[in-house]
Design a protein around this motif. Structure first.
Motif, PDB file in Angstrom:
ATOM      1  N   PHE A   1       7.915  -2.706 -15.951  1.00 45.27           N
ATOM      2  CA  PHE A   1       6.567  -2.559 -15.402  1.00 45.27           C
ATOM      3  C   PHE A   1       5.573  -3.106 -16.413  1.00 45.27           C
ATOM      4  O   PHE A   1       5.724  -2.914 -17.617  1.00 45.27           O
ATOM      5  CB  PHE A   1       6.261  -1.084 -15.120  1.00 45.27           C
ATOM      6  CG  PHE A   1       7.155  -0.508 -14.044  1.00 45.27           C
ATOM      7  CD1 PHE A   1       7.082  -0.992 -12.745  1.00 45.27           C
ATOM      8  CD2 PHE A   1       8.069   0.500 -14.341  1.00 45.27           C
ATOM      9  CE1 PHE A   1       7.898  -0.475 -11.753  1.00 45.27           C
ATOM     10  CE2 PHE A   1       8.889   1.027 -13.354  1.00 45.27           C
ATOM     11  CZ  PHE A   1       8.811   0.545 -12.064  1.00 45.27           C
ATOM     12  N   THR A   2       4.589  -3.795 -15.926  1.00 46.23           N
ATOM     13  CA  THR A   2       3.601  -4.364 -16.835  1.00 46.23           C
ATOM     14  C   THR A   2       2.233  -4.343 -16.144  1.00 46.23           C
ATOM     15  O   THR A   2       2.149  -4.243 -14.926  1.00 46.23           O
ATOM     16  CB  THR A   2       4.007  -5.798 -17.230  1.00 46.23           C
ATOM     17  OG1 THR A   2       2.926  -6.420 -17.888  1.00 46.23           O
ATOM     18  CG2 THR A   2       4.391  -6.643 -16.022  1.00 46.23           C
ATOM     19  N   GLU A   3       1.179  -4.424 -16.964  1.00 42.85           N
ATOM     20  CA  GLU A   3      -0.167  -4.367 -16.385  1.00 42.85           C
ATOM     21  C   GLU A   3      -0.552  -5.669 -15.726  1.00 42.85           C
ATOM     22  O   GLU A   3      -1.312  -5.697 -14.765  1.00 42.85           O
ATOM     23  CB  GLU A   3      -1.185  -4.067 -17.482  1.00 42.85           C
ATOM     24  CG  GLU A   3      -1.529  -2.604 -17.576  1.00 42.85           C
ATOM     25  CD  GLU A   3      -2.414  -2.365 -18.773  1.00 42.85           C
ATOM     26  OE1 GLU A   3      -3.446  -3.060 -18.924  1.00 42.85           O
ATOM     27  OE2 GLU A   3      -2.046  -1.473 -19.577  1.00 42.85           O
ATOM     28  N   ALA A   4      -0.053  -6.761 -16.310  1.00 40.41           N
ATOM     29  CA  ALA A   4      -0.397  -8.075 -15.762  1.00 40.41           C
ATOM     30  C   ALA A   4       0.717  -9.059 -16.085  1.00 40.41           C
ATOM     31  O   ALA A   4       1.517  -8.819 -16.989  1.00 40.41           O
ATOM     32  CB  ALA A   4      -1.707  -8.559 -16.362  1.00 40.41           C
ATOM     33  N   LEU A   5       0.760 -10.145 -15.343  1.00 41.97           N
ATOM     34  CA  LEU A   5       1.754 -11.188 -15.606  1.00 41.97           C
ATOM     35  C   LEU A   5       1.068 -12.356 -16.319  1.00 41.97           C
ATOM     36  O   LEU A   5      -0.098 -12.638 -16.044  1.00 41.97           O
ATOM     37  CB  LEU A   5       2.366 -11.669 -14.291  1.00 41.97           C
ATOM     38  CG  LEU A   5       3.198 -10.623 -13.547  1.00 41.97           C
ATOM     39  CD1 LEU A   5       3.545 -11.117 -12.142  1.00 41.97           C
ATOM     40  CD2 LEU A   5       4.463 -10.278 -14.329  1.00 41.97           C
ATOM     41  N   PRO A   6       1.787 -13.003 -17.216  1.00 42.62           N
ATOM     42  CA  PRO A   6       1.152 -14.134 -17.915  1.00 42.62           C
ATOM     43  C   PRO A   6       0.967 -15.309 -16.964  1.00 42.62           C
ATOM     44  O   PRO A   6       1.926 -15.758 -16.341  1.00 42.62           O
ATOM     45  CB  PRO A   6       2.167 -14.478 -19.018  1.00 42.62           C
ATOM     46  CG  PRO A   6       3.475 -13.966 -18.527  1.00 42.62           C
ATOM     47  CD  PRO A   6       3.188 -12.809 -17.622  1.00 42.62           C
ATOM     48  N   LYS A   7      -0.265 -15.771 -16.842  1.00 43.65           N
ATOM     49  CA  LYS A   7      -0.545 -16.854 -15.898  1.00 43.65           C
ATOM     50  C   LYS A   7      -1.355 -17.946 -16.559  1.00 43.65           C
ATOM     51  O   LYS A   7      -2.081 -17.701 -17.511  1.00 43.65           O
ATOM     52  CB  LYS A   7      -1.343 -16.310 -14.708  1.00 43.65           C
ATOM     53  CG  LYS A   7      -0.519 -15.441 -13.805  1.00 43.65           C
ATOM     54  CD  LYS A   7      -1.311 -15.061 -12.587  1.00 43.65           C
ATOM     55  CE  LYS A   7      -0.524 -14.043 -11.781  1.00 43.65           C
ATOM     56  NZ  LYS A   7      -1.365 -13.360 -10.818  1.00 43.65           N
ATOM     57  N   THR A   8      -1.239 -19.114 -15.999  1.00 43.26           N
ATOM     58  CA  THR A   8      -2.094 -20.217 -16.445  1.00 43.26           C
ATOM     59  C   THR A   8      -3.455 -20.042 -15.784  1.00 43.26           C
ATOM     60  O   THR A   8      -3.598 -19.239 -14.864  1.00 43.26           O
ATOM     61  CB  THR A   8      -1.530 -21.578 -16.010  1.00 43.26           C
ATOM     62  OG1 THR A   8      -1.500 -21.601 -14.580  1.00 43.26           O
ATOM     63  CG2 THR A   8      -0.122 -21.793 -16.533  1.00 43.26           C
ATOM     64  N   ARG A   9      -4.396 -20.851 -16.227  1.00 41.28           N
ATOM     65  CA  ARG A   9      -5.735 -20.738 -15.630  1.00 41.28           C
ATOM     66  C   ARG A   9      -5.705 -21.054 -14.145  1.00 41.28           C
ATOM     67  O   ARG A   9      -6.511 -20.566 -13.377  1.00 41.28           O
ATOM     68  CB  ARG A   9      -6.730 -21.631 -16.369  1.00 41.28           C
ATOM     69  CG  ARG A   9      -7.213 -20.943 -17.618  1.00 41.28           C
ATOM     70  CD  ARG A   9      -8.109 -21.797 -18.489  1.00 41.28           C
ATOM     71  NE  ARG A   9      -7.904 -21.361 -19.861  1.00 41.28           N
ATOM     72  CZ  ARG A   9      -7.215 -22.021 -20.761  1.00 41.28           C
ATOM     73  NH1 ARG A   9      -6.695 -23.190 -20.458  1.00 41.28           N
ATOM     74  NH2 ARG A   9      -7.039 -21.533 -21.960  1.00 41.28           N
ATOM     75  N   SER A  10      -4.753 -21.863 -13.744  1.00 43.87           N
ATOM     76  CA  SER A  10      -4.681 -22.175 -12.306  1.00 43.87           C
ATOM     77  C   SER A  10      -3.847 -21.135 -11.550  1.00 43.87           C
ATOM     78  O   SER A  10      -3.575 -21.292 -10.364  1.00 43.87           O
ATOM     79  CB  SER A  10      -4.105 -23.575 -12.101  1.00 43.87           C
ATOM     80  OG  SER A  10      -2.826 -23.641 -12.687  1.00 43.87           O
ATOM     81  N   GLY A  11      -3.449 -20.077 -12.260  1.00 44.28           N
ATOM     82  CA  GLY A  11      -2.810 -18.965 -11.561  1.00 44.28           C
ATOM     83  C   GLY A  11      -1.300 -19.051 -11.440  1.00 44.28           C
ATOM     84  O   GLY A  11      -0.683 -18.259 -10.730  1.00 44.28           O
ATOM     85  N   LYS A  12      -0.678 -20.007 -12.146  1.00 44.74           N
ATOM     86  CA  LYS A  12       0.790 -20.100 -12.080  1.00 44.74           C
ATOM     87  C   LYS A  12       1.414 -19.161 -13.094  1.00 44.74           C
ATOM     88  O   LYS A  12       0.999 -19.098 -14.255  1.00 44.74           O
ATOM     89  CB  LYS A  12       1.233 -21.529 -12.420  1.00 44.74           C
ATOM     90  CG  LYS A  12       1.491 -22.359 -11.179  1.00 44.74           C
ATOM     91  CD  LYS A  12       1.927 -23.753 -11.563  1.00 44.74           C
ATOM     92  CE  LYS A  12       3.431 -23.920 -11.455  1.00 44.74           C
ATOM     93  NZ  LYS A  12       3.813 -25.331 -11.619  1.00 44.74           N
TER      94      LYS A  12
END
Ligand code: WT7
Length: 656
Positions: free
Chosen positions: A610-621
C-alpha cells in the motif's frame, strides 16, 4: 531468475556435443545437415515448406499456392488445399501397424490410468464428434473447452478439429470471470467441461466455475457437456447441461473428417499482452499442422519406439502443439499426466517416467528449479535410464538449472533442447536439433530451418554480436498466428509495427529481448513489454491492475515483476486506496483473493504494497522502472528527473 554467479558465467562458455550414438540415429544427424537444411530453407522458403507439406501430411486436395504474403502481415499458407488435422493425427495411422500402438497414455493424479491405442482414440473422437453434431455444432461454430488433464480433453479437441468447429481451450486454473470473458469474446456455442479435476490431492470445482461464468448470461452458449471425473456433486441445468457419457452411449464411432480449407480457423487460444484484455490468438489448419508436425519430429527426434511426455497443461499452447497435435500427427505415443509434484508425492514425475519408460521428457525451467529444491534423492531413487532426450520451455533457463537437469535427470547422456517460442508462433522457433547442434547451458541456440530470426533495434537494424536488442522474425512461417480474433488491427499494432517495416519488409516483433553471440547462438533475456512470466505462465501487468482496481477499496494499482529464485518472477502490486479505505493486513489478503477470483490462482500477487501515491511522470505515466527496482530491493538507478513529485519516491522507500 537467480542472479548469475561467476560460476554460472563461466558455465555459459561450456558447450555439449550430442553423443555419436545419438546423432547416428537422429532424424537430423549433424551440424552440416542442419546448415544445409537451414540454407536451403532460407534461399527458397516456399520450396522448402512445399516439399515438407507434400511428404508429411495427407491432403484431400492439393494446394495451389504455398504462401500468399500479398497483404502483410496477413499470411495465407497452402491456399486452395484441403486437409484435416484430426485425420492427420488419427485416420492415417489406422492403415499402418500403428493402428494398435498406444496413442495416448494417461495417468490420473490419484493413480488411475488409461491407455488409448490409435484405433481406440479414433473411435472415441468420432463418437464425440457425432455428439457435437447432434447438438447442432457445425463447421465454424466455436466450442469452449474447460477441462482437467484427462483424455476427454484431447478427445474433445480432436473432435472439434474433425468437424471443423474451432476450439477455444481455457486453462482449468482460470477463474469463472476469466472463462466468461473468453467465452463471450469467442462467442462459444457449447462448453465442454468436467465435474472437477484433481490438483494437488484436492478436487477443483470446474463445473461450478462454468455455472458461475454462465450465471450472468453468456447468450451464445446453448449447451454444456460434463465429463464425470471426480464424482463430486454438481448442479445440472435442465436443457443446458448433459453428461458426456450419457450422450456418447450408442453413438456411431464413424465420423469422416471434414475436408478443411488450409486457412480455415482451427483454434483460438487466449494469451496475455500489454493491455488489460487478453488476445485471442488465431491458428489455422494446414500451416499449424505442418509446423507442429515437423518441429515435433526433428526437435524431439521422435522414433517409433519413443514414449514421449510433455508436462504442460492442454490449456496452454505447449499442450496444444506438443501434447496433442504434433506428437499424434507423427504417430507417436504421448503421455498425459493429470497431477503435479506435491508435498504428498514430490517424486510423482519420476514415477511416471519409470512406470511408462518415458524416453523424451519436456518440462519447464520453473519445474526444474522446484525439483532442485525438493532434492535429488527423489529422482535418484527411481530408474530414469529410459530417458534419451530432455527439453525445456517457458522462460530462460538459468545455467545452474540446466546443469542439474543434465546431470541428475539426464545422467549426462541426454541432449537438452531449450526451445524458445510463443503462443503466437504456434510451434518452436529457436532450438537445438538434438543430434546436430551443440548446446550451451542457457541458450536456445539456433533457429529452426525456415525461421529467419534476428536481433534488431526498433528501426530494424541488426544488433552486433553480443549486443542486446529485440528478438524479431523476418519471413512468415506456416505456424504463425494469423490474427487476433475479432481484432485484426490489434494484431498489426502489437506484432508488426513496433519495428518499422523497411523496404516493404515486415518484421515480427516477439516482445522479448535477446542477444546473439559470436557463434550465432541466441540468448533470450525475457520480455521487454508489460508482460511478466510467473512460473512459466504469461500474465499482463495491466490485466492484474484492472483486476485490482475493480475492487471498491482500490484507487490505483501498478503491477511489476520481481526476480524470484523459483518462479522466475513474482508479482508485486503497488496499490493506492480510495479515501474511505485503510491499509490493513486483512485488506491485503482480501485483495490477493480478489485477483484470484478475477483471473485465477496463477495471478495471485506475491506482495501487495500500500502506498500514498504512485511515481508518475509529469504527463501522468506510471514509472514502472522505479517500481521494479523498489520491488527487487535495489537502489533506484538511472534518471528520475521526469518524476513529477520526488517525495513519492521517498515515501515508497520508507514503506518498503
Ligand atoms: C514467452 C511466450 C510457448 C511456450 C510456452 C510459453 C518466454 C518461452 C522460452 C525459452 C526464454 C522463453 C518468452 C516468450 N519463453 N520459451 N526457451 N527461453 N524464454 O508460451 O505463454 O506464449 O509465452 O515465454 O518470453 O515470449 P507463452
Amino acid at each position: 531468475m537467480s542472479q548469475p554467479t561467476i560460476e554460472s558465467i563461466l558455465q555459459e562458455k561450456r558447450h555439449f556435443d550430442p553423443s555419436p550414438e545419438f546423432s547416428a540415429n537422429a532424424h537430423i544427424k549433424s551440424l552440416e545437415q542442419y546448415q544445409e537444411l537451414y540454407n536451403r530453407a532460407k534461399a527458397d522458403p516456399q520450396a522448402f515448406w512445399a516439399e515438407l507439406a507434400e511428404k508429411e501430411l495427407h491432403w484431400f486436395k492439393p494446394w495451389e499456392s504455398v504462401l500468399d504474403w500479398e497483404n502483410p502481415p496477413f499470411a495465407k499458407w497452402f491456399t486452395g488445399g484441403q486437409t484435416n488435422i484430426s485425420y492427420n493425427c488419427l485416420d492415417r495411422h489406422l492403415t499402418t501397424w500403428r493402428k494398435n500402438k498406444a496413442a495416448l497414455i494417461w495417468e490420473g493424479e490419484p493413480g488411475d490410468s488409461r491407455t488409448l491405442t490409435y484405433a481406440q482414440l479414433h473411435r472415441e473422437v468420432c463418437q464425440f464428434a457425432n455428439v457435437l453434431k447432434q447438438l447442432g455444432i457445425k463447421k465454424g461454430d466455436r466450442v469452449g473447452i474447460y477441462m482437467p488433464m484427462i483424455p476427454e480433453a484431447a478427445i474433445a479437441m480432436l473432435a472439434c478439429a474433425r468437424i471443423g468447429a474451432p476450439h477455444s481451450v481455457v486453462f482449468g486454473g482460470f477463474s469463472a470471470e476469466a472463462l466468461r470473458d473468453r467465452l463471450i469474446d469467442g462467442e462459444a456455442k457449447l462448453v465442454v467441461t468436467a465435474d472437477g479435476g484433481w490438483r494437488k490431492d484436492a478436487t477443483v470445482p470446474l463445473k461450478e466455475q462454468v455455472d458461475k461464468a454462465l450465471s450472468e448470461g453468456v447468450p451464445s452458449v446453448k449447451d454444456v457437456l460434463v465429463v464425470k471425473r471426480t464424482g463430486q456433486q454438481v448442479h445440472m441445468e435442465p436443457g443446458r447441461d448433459h453428461w458426456w457419457h450419457d450422450l456418447q452411449q450408442g453413438v456411431s464411432g464413424d465420423c469422416p473428417a471434414e475436408p478443411m480449407d488450409s486457412e480455415d480457423l482451427l483454434f483460438i487460444l487466449y494469451t496475455s499482452g500489454s493491455t488489460g484484455k487478453p488476445k485471442g490468438v488465431v491458428h489455422t489448419t494446414a500451416g499449424y499442422n505442418l509446423y507442429t508436425h515437423i518441429t515435433t519430429k526433428w526437435i524431439f527426434d521422435l522414433q517409433d519406439t519413443d514414449v514421449y511426455w510433455c508436462t504442460a497443461d492442454v490449456g496452454w499452447i505447449t499442450g496444444h502443439s506438443y501434447i496433442i497435435y504434433g506428437p499424434l500427427s507423427n504417430g507417436a505415443t504421448t503421455v498425459m499426466y493429470e497431477g503435479a509434484p506435491r508435498a504428498s508425492n514430490p517424486g510423482c514425475f519420476w514415477d511416471v517416467i519409470e512406470k511408462y519408460g518415458v524416453t523424451v521428457f519436456y518440462t519447464a525451467p520453473t519445474a526444474i528449479r522446484a525439483f532442485i529444491k525438493m532434492g535429488e534423492h527423489h529422482p535418484n531413487k527411481r530408474n530414469l535410464s529410459s530417458l534419451r532426450l530432455l527439453g525445456t520451455v517457458g522462460e530462460p533457463i538459468n545455467p545452474e538449472a540446466w546443469m542439474w537437469y543434465h546431470r541428475i535427470i539426464g545422467g549426462e547422456r541426454c541432449p537438452i533442447v531449450d526451445t524458445w517460442w510463443q503462443t503466437e508462433t504456434g510451434g518452436i522457433m529457436i532450438t537445438p536439433l538434438p543430434g546436430a547442434i551443440p548446446t550451451k547451458p542457457g541458450s536456445a541456440t539456433l533457429p529452426f530451418p525456415g525461421i529467419l530470426a534476428e536481433v534488431v533495434d526498433l528501426d530494424g537494424n541488426p544488433a552486433g554480436d553480443n549486443e542486446g536488442g529485440y528478438l524479431a522474425i523476418k519471413h512468415p512461417w506456416p505456424g504463425m498466428m494469423r490474427t487476433v480474433y475479432g481484432d485484426a488491427d490489434r494484431f498489426r499494432r502489437t506484432y508488426w509495427e513496433h519495428i518499422a517495416p523497411k523496404d516493404g519488409q515486415y518484421l515480427y516483433f516477439a516482445g522479448d529481448g535477446a542477444r546473439r553471440d559470436e557463434d550465432g547462438y541466441f540468448w533470450v533475456m525475457g520480455r521487454v513489454d508489460d508482460v511478466i512470466n510467473v512460473a512459466g505462465h504469461r500474465l499482463g501487468t495491466m490485466e492484474i491492475e484492472s483486476a485490482l482496481v475493480s475492487h471498491p477499496s482500490v484507487a490505483e494499482a501498478a503491477v511489476v515483476g520481481k526476480p524470484d529464485d523459483l518462479k522466475g518472477e513474482e508479482i508485486v502490486a503497488f496499490v493506492t486506496l480510495e479515501g474511505n479505505a485503510t491499509a490493513s493486513e486483512e485488506l491485503n489478503k482480501l485483495l490477493k483473493q480478489h485477483v484470484v477470483s478475477e483471473i485465477g490462482a496463477i495471478a495471485r500477487p506475491g506482495e501487495i504494497r500500500f502506498t500514498e501515491a504512485l511515481p508518475k511522470t509529469r504527463s501522468g505515466k506510471i514509472m514502472r522502472r522505479l517500481l521494479r527496482s523498489l520491488a527487487a530491493g535495489q537502489e533506484v538507478a538511472g534518471d528520475t528527473s521526469t518524476l513529477e513529485d520526488r517525495s513519492v519516491l521517498d515515501k515508497l522507500r520508507e514503506g518498503a
